[in-house]
Design a protein around this motif. Structure first.
Motif, PDB file in Angstrom:
ATOM      1  N   LYS A  63       0.839  -1.202   0.000  1.00 43.02           N
ATOM      2  CA  LYS A  63       0.000   0.000   0.000  1.00 43.02           C
ATOM      3  C   LYS A  63       0.874   1.253   0.000  1.00 43.02           C
ATOM      4  O   LYS A  63       1.984   1.268   0.548  1.00 43.02           O
ATOM      5  CB  LYS A  63      -0.905   0.017   1.231  1.00 43.02           C
ATOM      6  N   LYS A  64       0.352   2.322  -0.603  1.00 42.66           N
ATOM      7  CA  LYS A  64       1.014   3.624  -0.554  1.00 42.66           C
ATOM      8  C   LYS A  64       0.485   4.384   0.651  1.00 42.66           C
ATOM      9  O   LYS A  64      -0.721   4.613   0.774  1.00 42.66           O
ATOM     10  CB  LYS A  64       0.747   4.402  -1.842  1.00 42.66           C
ATOM     11  N   VAL A  65       1.391   4.764   1.535  1.00 43.24           N
ATOM     12  CA  VAL A  65       1.021   5.336   2.828  1.00 43.24           C
ATOM     13  C   VAL A  65       1.721   6.679   3.011  1.00 43.24           C
ATOM     14  O   VAL A  65       2.900   6.838   2.664  1.00 43.24           O
ATOM     15  CB  VAL A  65       1.426   4.388   3.984  1.00 43.24           C
ATOM     16  N   VAL A  66       0.990   7.650   3.547  1.00 36.86           N
ATOM     17  CA  VAL A  66       1.571   8.932   3.952  1.00 36.86           C
ATOM     18  C   VAL A  66       1.284   9.123   5.435  1.00 36.86           C
ATOM     19  O   VAL A  66       0.138   8.979   5.870  1.00 36.86           O
ATOM     20  CB  VAL A  66       0.987  10.111   3.150  1.00 36.86           C
ATOM     21  N   THR A  72       8.930  11.651  14.941  1.00 33.42           N
ATOM     22  CA  THR A  72      10.002  10.645  14.866  1.00 33.42           C
ATOM     23  C   THR A  72       9.841   9.722  13.671  1.00 33.42           C
ATOM     24  O   THR A  72      10.804   9.082  13.248  1.00 33.42           O
ATOM     25  CB  THR A  72      10.036   9.779  16.134  1.00 33.42           C
ATOM     26  N   GLY A  73       8.612   9.620  13.150  1.00 32.80           N
ATOM     27  CA  GLY A  73       8.340   8.697  12.047  1.00 32.80           C
ATOM     28  C   GLY A  73       8.008   7.289  12.495  1.00 32.80           C
ATOM     29  O   GLY A  73       7.924   6.374  11.670  1.00 32.80           O
ATOM     30  N   ALA A  74       7.761   7.087  13.780  1.00 37.80           N
ATOM     31  CA  ALA A  74       7.575   5.733  14.315  1.00 37.80           C
ATOM     32  C   ALA A  74       6.422   4.987  13.658  1.00 37.80           C
ATOM     33  O   ALA A  74       6.550   3.814  13.300  1.00 37.80           O
ATOM     34  CB  ALA A  74       7.374   5.792  15.830  1.00 37.80           C
ATOM     35  N   VAL A  75       5.280   5.650  13.500  1.00 36.67           N
ATOM     36  CA  VAL A  75       4.103   4.966  12.950  1.00 36.67           C
ATOM     37  C   VAL A  75       4.355   4.542  11.509  1.00 36.67           C
ATOM     38  O   VAL A  75       4.092   3.400  11.122  1.00 36.67           O
ATOM     39  CB  VAL A  75       2.852   5.861  13.043  1.00 36.67           C
ATOM     40  N   GLY A  76       4.880   5.456  10.704  1.00 34.71           N
ATOM     41  CA  GLY A  76       5.176   5.128   9.322  1.00 34.71           C
ATOM     42  C   GLY A  76       6.207   4.020   9.191  1.00 34.71           C
ATOM     43  O   GLY A  76       6.119   3.168   8.295  1.00 34.71           O
ATOM     44  N   LEU A  77       7.179   3.994  10.086  1.00 33.29           N
ATOM     45  CA  LEU A  77       8.199   2.952  10.034  1.00 33.29           C
ATOM     46  C   LEU A  77       7.621   1.583  10.366  1.00 33.29           C
ATOM     47  O   LEU A  77       8.026   0.576   9.781  1.00 33.29           O
ATOM     48  CB  LEU A  77       9.353   3.301  10.974  1.00 33.29           C
ATOM     49  N   VAL A  78       6.669   1.527  11.284  1.00 31.34           N
ATOM     50  CA  VAL A  78       5.997   0.251  11.556  1.00 31.34           C
ATOM     51  C   VAL A  78       5.290  -0.232  10.298  1.00 31.34           C
ATOM     52  O   VAL A  78       5.355  -1.416   9.942  1.00 31.34           O
ATOM     53  CB  VAL A  78       5.014   0.380  12.735  1.00 31.34           C
ATOM     54  N   ALA A  79       4.626   0.683   9.592  1.00 30.98           N
ATOM     55  CA  ALA A  79       3.981   0.308   8.331  1.00 30.98           C
ATOM     56  C   ALA A  79       5.001  -0.216   7.325  1.00 30.98           C
ATOM     57  O   ALA A  79       4.738  -1.186   6.600  1.00 30.98           O
ATOM     58  CB  ALA A  79       3.216   1.500   7.759  1.00 30.98           C
ATOM     59  N   ALA A  80       6.180   0.409   7.287  1.00 26.69           N
ATOM     60  CA  ALA A  80       7.222  -0.026   6.356  1.00 26.69           C
ATOM     61  C   ALA A  80       7.782  -1.398   6.724  1.00 26.69           C
ATOM     62  O   ALA A  80       8.201  -2.158   5.845  1.00 26.69           O
ATOM     63  CB  ALA A  80       8.345   1.008   6.295  1.00 26.69           C
ATOM     64  N   THR A  81       7.796  -1.750   8.004  1.00 26.60           N
ATOM     65  CA  THR A  81       8.249  -3.096   8.370  1.00 26.60           C
ATOM     66  C   THR A  81       7.305  -4.160   7.841  1.00 26.60           C
ATOM     67  O   THR A  81       7.682  -5.330   7.719  1.00 26.60           O
ATOM     68  CB  THR A  81       8.369  -3.281   9.905  1.00 26.60           C
ATOM     69  N   LYS A  82       6.081  -3.769   7.517  1.00 32.72           N
ATOM     70  CA  LYS A  82       5.097  -4.715   6.994  1.00 32.72           C
ATOM     71  C   LYS A  82       4.959  -4.635   5.478  1.00 32.72           C
ATOM     72  O   LYS A  82       4.042  -5.202   4.896  1.00 32.72           O
ATOM     73  CB  LYS A  82       3.742  -4.480   7.668  1.00 32.72           C
ATOM     74  N   GLY A  83       5.868  -3.888   4.836  1.00 36.52           N
ATOM     75  CA  GLY A  83       5.925  -3.887   3.390  1.00 36.52           C
ATOM     76  C   GLY A  83       5.216  -2.750   2.700  1.00 36.52           C
ATOM     77  O   GLY A  83       5.119  -2.735   1.467  1.00 36.52           O
ATOM     78  N   SER A  85       4.787   1.115   1.276  1.00 39.23           N
ATOM     79  CA  SER A  85       5.651   2.164   0.727  1.00 39.23           C
ATOM     80  C   SER A  85       5.233   3.477   1.385  1.00 39.23           C
ATOM     81  O   SER A  85       4.124   3.957   1.158  1.00 39.23           O
ATOM     82  CB  SER A  85       5.488   2.244  -0.790  1.00 39.23           C
ATOM     83  N   VAL A  86       6.105   4.038   2.212  1.00 39.39           N
ATOM     84  CA  VAL A  86       5.699   5.089   3.145  1.00 39.39           C
ATOM     85  C   VAL A  86       6.448   6.386   2.903  1.00 39.39           C
ATOM     86  O   VAL A  86       7.681   6.402   2.767  1.00 39.39           O
ATOM     87  CB  VAL A  86       5.929   4.639   4.606  1.00 39.39           C
ATOM     88  N   LYS A  87       5.686   7.470   2.863  1.00 40.14           N
ATOM     89  CA  LYS A  87       6.254   8.816   2.890  1.00 40.14           C
ATOM     90  C   LYS A  87       5.978   9.393   4.267  1.00 40.14           C
ATOM     91  O   LYS A  87       4.822   9.564   4.663  1.00 40.14           O
ATOM     92  CB  LYS A  87       5.633   9.680   1.779  1.00 40.14           C
ATOM     93  N   ILE A  88       7.048   9.646   5.007  1.00 41.54           N
ATOM     94  CA  ILE A  88       6.962  10.120   6.383  1.00 41.54           C
ATOM     95  C   ILE A  88       7.163  11.632   6.355  1.00 41.54           C
ATOM     96  O   ILE A  88       8.219  12.117   5.944  1.00 41.54           O
ATOM     97  CB  ILE A  88       8.030   9.423   7.250  1.00 41.54           C
ATOM     98  N   THR A  89       6.148  12.392   6.775  1.00 38.35           N
ATOM     99  CA  THR A  89       6.183  13.836   6.546  1.00 38.35           C
ATOM    100  C   THR A  89       6.033  14.642   7.825  1.00 38.35           C
ATOM    101  O   THR A  89       5.376  14.239   8.773  1.00 38.35           O
ATOM    102  CB  THR A  89       5.062  14.261   5.572  1.00 38.35           C
ATOM    103  N   ASP A  90       6.650  15.811   7.803  1.00 37.59           N
ATOM    104  CA  ASP A  90       6.504  16.803   8.866  1.00 37.59           C
ATOM    105  C   ASP A  90       7.171  18.080   8.370  1.00 37.59           C
ATOM    106  O   ASP A  90       7.588  18.165   7.208  1.00 37.59           O
ATOM    107  CB  ASP A  90       7.124  16.313  10.182  1.00 37.59           C
ATOM    108  N   LEU A  91       7.295  19.063   9.251  1.00 38.57           N
ATOM    109  CA  LEU A  91       7.983  20.295   8.903  1.00 38.57           C
ATOM    110  C   LEU A  91       9.483  20.040   8.713  1.00 38.57           C
ATOM    111  O   LEU A  91      10.016  19.018   9.158  1.00 38.57           O
ATOM    112  CB  LEU A  91       7.759  21.344   9.993  1.00 38.57           C
ATOM    113  N   ALA A  92      10.146  20.983   8.074  1.00 37.91           N
ATOM    114  CA  ALA A  92      11.551  20.800   7.708  1.00 37.91           C
ATOM    115  C   ALA A  92      12.439  20.496   8.906  1.00 37.91           C
ATOM    116  O   ALA A  92      13.399  19.721   8.796  1.00 37.91           O
ATOM    117  CB  ALA A  92      12.061  22.046   6.979  1.00 37.91           C
ATOM    118  N   ASP A  93      12.125  21.088  10.059  1.00 37.73           N
ATOM    119  CA  ASP A  93      12.964  20.879  11.245  1.00 37.73           C
ATOM    120  C   ASP A  93      13.025  19.426  11.682  1.00 37.73           C
ATOM    121  O   ASP A  93      13.971  19.013  12.366  1.00 37.73           O
ATOM    122  CB  ASP A  93      12.454  21.727  12.415  1.00 37.73           C
TER     123      ASP A  93
END
Length: 217
Positions: A63-66, A72-83, A85-93
């Motif tokens: 699945k394509k996930v945003v 920290t990106g923790a939630v998106g990274l868990v999705a990526a461990t399950k295969g 395709s994740v775009k992890i987004t936030d402000l530039a900082d």
């Protein structure tokens, strides 16, 4: 957060995934509240690993996930461990912290994860075509940002996009008004249903933490 991060300002949290993989999430003593993993992120992370999630949405693999307001990106990274395709987004900082967490977990990711800047209310063309799934945790407490957040949710989604919004209910101050305003804004655009506790992870769930499932009307 805009200054280079030093190791002395970082501390780690290990997230044990149900596929027996362990994510190392680096958090920062210095910076915004997004620099640490909050309980809502844990609840949402465990939900996307659960049978309740797969029964409702199917497998997340491929699945394509945003992830919005990822910190920290923790939630998106868990999705990526399950295969996924994740775009992890936030402000530039937050990009350096998110990228650090992607880099140090490459050996346990089954899908690609990319750290990207996304300012709510701004242009989302680089995130199109529309993702299958949008993930967000503890994003609804800044009153002044809610209109832009909901605009971004609207712009990123089509009628096939599922949005999971997880937040901890807070009963004091501006948080209450922010939750009310967010509900009013999203109900004008999306159908909103709460994921029952019975469908969530048996250990990582709470009556004070809500997971909303939104889809465009």
């Amino acid at each position: 957060m805009s200054a280079p991060m030093e190791d002395k300002n970082l501390f780690e949290r290990l997230l044990e995934c149900k596929n027996e993989k362990i994510l190392t999430i680096k958090q920062s003593y210095i910076g915004d509240v997004g620099c640490v993993v909050w309980d809502a992120a844990l609840v949402l992370s465990k939900y996307i690993e659960s049978k309740g999630f797969s029964d409702r949405f199917g497998e997340i693999k491929g699945k394509k996930v945003v992830e919005l307001g990822a910190g920290t990106g923790a939630v998106g990274l868990v999705a990526a461990t399950k295969g996924a395709s994740v775009k992890i987004t936030d402000l530039a900082d937050f990009i350096p912290l998110m990228q650090m967490n992607i880099d140090c977990n490459q050996d346990v990711l089954e899908g690609p994860a990319t750290a990207m800047e996304l300012k709510w209310g701004g242009d989302v063309s680089k995130f199109l075509p529309h993702p299958n799934l949008i993930l967000m945790s503890d994003c609804i407490y800044y009153m002044e940002a809610l209109d832009d957040l909901v605009k971004t949710m609207d712009d990123l989604s089509n009628k096939d996009t599922h949005i999971l919004c997880c937040y901890e209910e807070r009963t004091i101050g501006q948080n209450v008004e922010a939750q009310r305003k967010f509900t009013k804004l999203v109900e004008a655009i999306f159908t909103v249903n709460e994921v029952p506790l019975a469908e969530q992870d048996a250990e990582y769930r709470s009556e004070d933490i809500h997971i909303l499932h939104l889809m465009k009307r």
